[in-house]
Design a protein around this motif. Structure first.
Motif, PDB file in Angstrom:
ATOM      1  N   SER A  12       0.347  -0.581  12.351  1.00 58.08           N
ATOM      2  CA  SER A  12      -0.207  -0.191  13.638  1.00 58.08           C
ATOM      3  C   SER A  12       0.874   0.257  14.610  1.00 58.08           C
ATOM      4  CB  SER A  12      -1.025  -1.330  14.235  1.00 58.08           C
ATOM      5  OG  SER A  12      -0.167  -2.409  14.487  1.00 58.08           O
ATOM      6  N   ARG A  13       2.110   0.322  14.139  1.00 56.18           N
ATOM      7  CA  ARG A  13       3.203   0.800  14.978  1.00 56.18           C
ATOM      8  C   ARG A  13       3.934   1.907  14.247  1.00 56.18           C
ATOM      9  NH1 ARG A  13       2.976  -1.078  20.155  1.00 56.18           N
ATOM     10  NH2 ARG A  13       5.202  -0.677  20.350  1.00 56.18           N
ATOM     11  N   THR A  52       0.152   2.070  -6.110  1.00 52.38           N
ATOM     12  CA  THR A  52       0.434   1.204  -4.962  1.00 52.38           C
ATOM     13  C   THR A  52      -0.763   0.271  -4.781  1.00 52.38           C
ATOM     14  OG1 THR A  52      -0.401   2.934  -3.511  1.00 52.38           O
ATOM     15  CG2 THR A  52       1.987   2.790  -3.765  1.00 52.38           C
ATOM     16  N   GLY A  95      -7.016   2.326   1.167  1.00 49.95           N
ATOM     17  CA  GLY A  95      -6.409   1.030   0.832  1.00 49.95           C
ATOM     18  C   GLY A  95      -6.334   0.144   2.052  1.00 49.95           C
ATOM     19  N   LEU A  96      -6.165  -1.152   1.811  1.00 50.00           N
ATOM     20  CA  LEU A  96      -5.975  -2.094   2.909  1.00 50.00           C
ATOM     21  C   LEU A  96      -4.665  -1.769   3.598  1.00 50.00           C
ATOM     22  CD1 LEU A  96      -6.764  -5.716   1.752  1.00 50.00           C
ATOM     23  CD2 LEU A  96      -7.193  -4.768   4.014  1.00 50.00           C
ATOM     24  N   ALA A 133      -2.182  -2.420   7.282  1.00 54.66           N
ATOM     25  CA  ALA A 133      -2.043  -3.040   8.598  1.00 54.66           C
ATOM     26  C   ALA A 133      -0.972  -2.361   9.446  1.00 54.66           C
ATOM     27  CB  ALA A 133      -1.725  -4.512   8.434  1.00 54.66           C
ATOM     28  N   GLU A 169       0.817  -1.217   0.000  1.00 53.22           N
ATOM     29  CA  GLU A 169       0.000   0.000   0.000  1.00 53.22           C
ATOM     30  C   GLU A 169       0.849   1.265   0.000  1.00 53.22           C
ATOM     31  OE1 GLU A 169      -3.218   0.179  -0.347  1.00 53.22           O
ATOM     32  OE2 GLU A 169      -3.403  -1.995  -0.414  1.00 53.22           O
ATOM     33  N   ALA A 170       2.106   1.121   0.377  1.00 52.02           N
ATOM     34  CA  ALA A 170       2.984   2.282   0.425  1.00 52.02           C
ATOM     35  C   ALA A 170       4.266   1.974  -0.333  1.00 52.02           C
ATOM     36  CB  ALA A 170       3.301   2.636   1.878  1.00 52.02           C
ATOM     37  N   LEU A 171       4.918   3.003  -0.844  1.00 46.80           N
ATOM     38  CA  LEU A 171       6.228   2.825  -1.457  1.00 46.80           C
ATOM     39  C   LEU A 171       7.262   2.590  -0.349  1.00 46.80           C
ATOM     40  CD1 LEU A 171       6.109   5.722  -4.096  1.00 46.80           C
ATOM     41  CD2 LEU A 171       5.840   3.271  -4.540  1.00 46.80           C
ATOM     42  N   ASN A 223       7.497  -4.983  13.748  1.00 49.22           N
ATOM     43  CA  ASN A 223       7.739  -3.553  13.517  1.00 49.22           C
ATOM     44  C   ASN A 223       6.581  -2.820  12.851  1.00 49.22           C
ATOM     45  OD1 ASN A 223      10.230  -3.836  14.638  1.00 49.22           O
ATOM     46  ND2 ASN A 223      11.348  -3.893  12.713  1.00 49.22           N
ATOM     47  N   ILE A 224       5.789  -3.520  12.058  1.00 51.14           N
ATOM     48  CA  ILE A 224       4.707  -2.837  11.353  1.00 51.14           C
ATOM     49  C   ILE A 224       3.360  -3.192  11.943  1.00 51.14           C
ATOM     50  CG2 ILE A 224       3.532  -2.619   9.121  1.00 51.14           C
ATOM     51  CD1 ILE A 224       6.158  -2.485   7.805  1.00 51.14           C
ATOM     52  N   GLU A 225       3.143  -4.503  12.178  1.00 49.65           N
ATOM     53  CA  GLU A 225       1.812  -4.906  12.614  1.00 49.65           C
ATOM     54  C   GLU A 225       1.679  -4.954  14.135  1.00 49.65           C
ATOM     55  OE1 GLU A 225       0.409  -8.132  10.193  1.00 49.65           O
ATOM     56  OE2 GLU A 225       1.403  -7.293   8.432  1.00 49.65           O
ATOM     57  N   GLY A 226       2.809  -4.923  14.844  1.00 55.29           N
ATOM     58  CA  GLY A 226       2.738  -4.833  16.297  1.00 55.29           C
ATOM     59  C   GLY A 226       2.414  -6.142  17.000  1.00 55.29           C
ATOM     60  N   SER A 282       0.572   5.325   5.302  1.00 45.88           N
ATOM     61  CA  SER A 282       1.099   6.446   4.539  1.00 45.88           C
ATOM     62  C   SER A 282       0.837   6.235   3.048  1.00 45.88           C
ATOM     63  CB  SER A 282       2.606   6.573   4.782  1.00 45.88           C
ATOM     64  OG  SER A 282       3.231   5.367   4.477  1.00 45.88           O
ATOM     65  N   GLY A 283       0.125   5.184   2.705  1.00 45.96           N
ATOM     66  CA  GLY A 283      -0.097   4.869   1.298  1.00 45.96           C
ATOM     67  C   GLY A 283      -1.458   5.314   0.794  1.00 45.96           C
ATOM     68  N   ARG A 324       8.492  -7.922  10.128  1.00 43.81           N
ATOM     69  CA  ARG A 324       7.290  -7.222   9.697  1.00 43.81           C
ATOM     70  C   ARG A 324       6.208  -7.285  10.770  1.00 43.81           C
ATOM     71  NH1 ARG A 324       4.366  -5.784   4.782  1.00 43.81           N
ATOM     72  NH2 ARG A 324       2.225  -5.548   5.488  1.00 43.81           N
TER      73      ARG A 324
END
Lengths: 418, 132
Positions: B74-75, A83, B69-70, B72, A38-40, A151-154, B64-65, A148
């Protein structure tokens, strides 16, 4: 179906894809980036640790910062970014290449372009690739997947961790897991030396008192529903000492056992791959055997620094722009990996231009010599303080170095290390 | 008694042997260049580390996208603005984990100012928007 035409399409919106697109745009060609996330930013967005950007930005940044700073350069350009768009099919058989993408926003989308730049990056080797025997319980992750999740999904994937393989992602995750309150019990490496950087051994293992078992083979993963332990066996003088095997209890196993360029789309497009890199065979313009299809970054060969990825991708983008303008190399030489060299990329050099090659060695050595031979004649010799397989070596070759190759039938440039 | 250390200033990785002198100074051997002495002094007398971690964001999902959009995320990734004294790292991590960051947030935003008077801040390392 949405149907769009650009001069060029870049597959992958990580550091490589963005850097290549910027060069195509700068040269005046329309360019679209297709990114499945979804993001670059690619893998950088989950690499929250420090140490990126010393070459590109002259400062130490975390991965997300590096990615954002590159992404900011896209603002004000004509580059279109899609994206959340996954390329499912690449047909590169004609002058006009066609890409079919699935997107959340536009449904199925068709993109057409004269140039395609492959910048899909790489993916992790997993348990199947290294054939660890044992049960198939929950709790076995590749290090990057765990990264991942954390750091991203927690999510915290477990409490008591054993890491198999001493690659840098595994070492970085040893520190990360320790910092979120998990206990990392061991890092197990089959080779007699660690495959990650010394810096990471010190700051990610020594700082936390995590033992590193070198020359140890993982011989079993134990547990029915959930991982309960890992059995490891020492290797002594080439023999696996099953009599000395022992089990480390844990509930989570992270695998950091190497990366492989992600070339499914390349294969679909008829791109020839180099079995040493698992990436495309590229000529002096970083173009594959399929005219108009270029490759850069980790899809070409696995790099160790994103700064090098960006540098290479910039060259790929600039070459692709030149190719669109009709420029072709006048004469090339084949590049051969000689003694103690695992691979060189690209596989050809332009005899009349400045070339940059990246290579990896097979050996660990201090005070080594890198030698360049053109048709068996030594044309360049470079002293290296220290070399090891995990650190990429850059070589520059200009028209002066290559003059003996001009006019010779099937000239060969051989790189060797001693 | 000597302390053993691996210099990480460059890839050579010199194995340093360090003896503490009566005057409080360090006698370093095994280094191939002067940077080894500097490293040993920093690492044994005042070790510091850059700390990177993630903080919770208020209200959950953020991206940030693509709007809509989908996503996930959360941090929020964060780091110390400079290297922080090593023995204080657990305390700094606790402060980071106690954060509840409200969105939007921009890269470089200071989330904790001058932690414990160290002169070191905790900054956001990614721009995150609020997803409606």
């Amino acid at each position: 179906m949405k149907d769009l035409t650009f001069d060029s399409v870049v597959i992958g919106g990580g550091a490589a894809g963005m850097a290549a697109a910027l060069e195509l745009d700068r040269a005046g060609f329309s360019c679209a980036i297709v990114e499945r996330e979804e993001a670059l930013g690619g893998i950088l967005t989950q690499c929250i640790h420090n140490g990126f950007g010393l070459i590109e930005f002259n400062e130490e940044l975390s991965g997300p910062e590096f990615a954002e700073k590159i992404e900011e350069r896209l603002a004000g350009t004509g580059i279109t970014s899609f994206t959340g768009a996954t390329v499912m099919e690449l047909d590169a058989s004609g002058d006009i290449k066609t890409l079919y993408c699935y997107t959340g926003a536009h449904g199925v989308m068709r993109l057409s372009a004269r140039v395609v730049v492959l910048a899909m990056g790489c993916r992790e080797r997993n348990r199947g690739n290294i054939r660890i025997p044992g049960d198939r319980p929950a709790g076995v992750y590749t290090a990057g997947l765990a990264q991942r999740l954390v750091n991203i999904e927690g999510f915290v994937p477990g409490k008591d961790v054993v890491i198999i393989g001493s690659g840098d992602i595994g070492l970085i995750m040893a520190r990360r897991m320790s910092w979120i309150g998990c206990k990392v019990h061991a890092v197990v490496e089959i080779l007699p030396y660690p495959s990650g950087l010394t810096r990471n051994i010190v700051q990610c293992l020594h700082d936390f008192g995590i033992p590193l078992y070198l020359s140890h083979l993982t011989t079993n993963i134990v547990g029915r529903e959930r991982v309960e332990g890992v059995e490891i066996t020492p290797i002594e003088n080439g023999a696996t000492r099953y009599d000395k095997a022992f089990t480390i209890p844990c509930d989570t196993v992270l695998l950091s056992v190497g990366l492989v360029p992600e070339n499914e789309l390349s294969k679909m497009a008829g791109v020839e791959l180099n079995p040493m890199t698992n990436g495309p065979v590229a000529d002096s313009m970083l173009m594959t055997n399929v005219p108009g299809v270029f490759a850069c970054g980790n899809v070409l060969h696995v790099h160790d620094l994103v700064d090098y990825v960006v540098e290479e991708a910039r060259r790929a983008g600039a070459h692709a722009a030149r190719w669109l303008k009709g420029e072709r190399p006048k004469a090339e030489a084949r590049v051969k990996a000689g003694p103690n060299v695992r691979y060189c990329a690209p596989s050809r050099v332009d005899l009349h231009a400045a070339n940059k090659l990246y290579m990896r060695t097979l050996i660990v050595k201090n005070d080594a010599t890198l030698e360049v031979k053109v048709n068996n004649r030594v044309v360049k010799s470079v002293k290296k303080n220290h070399i090891q397989p995990s650190e990429m070596i850059a070589v520059e070759l200009g028209p002066k170095d290559l003059e003996f190759a001009v006019g010779a039938p099937d000239p060969v440039v051989e790189l060797s290390i001693s | 008694m000597s302390e053993e250390l691996i210099c990480i200033t460059c890839p050579l990785g010199c194995r340093l042997s360090v003896d503490r002198q009566p005057d409080g100074g360090l006698a370093v051997t095994g280094n191939r260049c002067p940077r080894g002495v500097k490293y040993a002094n920093e690492e044994l007398l005042a070790p510091r580390r850059v700390v990177s971690a993630t903080a919770a964001v208020e209200g959950g999902a953020a991206c940030s996208g693509n709007p809509g959009g989908l996503c996930a995320v959360s941090r929020l990734p964060v780091r110390s603005s400079a290297a922080y004294p090593k023995q204080g790292v657990p305390e700094l991590l606790e402060a980071i984990y106690a954060l509840r960051v409200s969105l939007p947030v921009s890269r470089g935003d200071v989330l904790i100012k001058d932690f414990k008077g160290s002169g070191v801040d905790v900054i956001a390392t990614r721009t995150l928007k609020r997803v409606e």
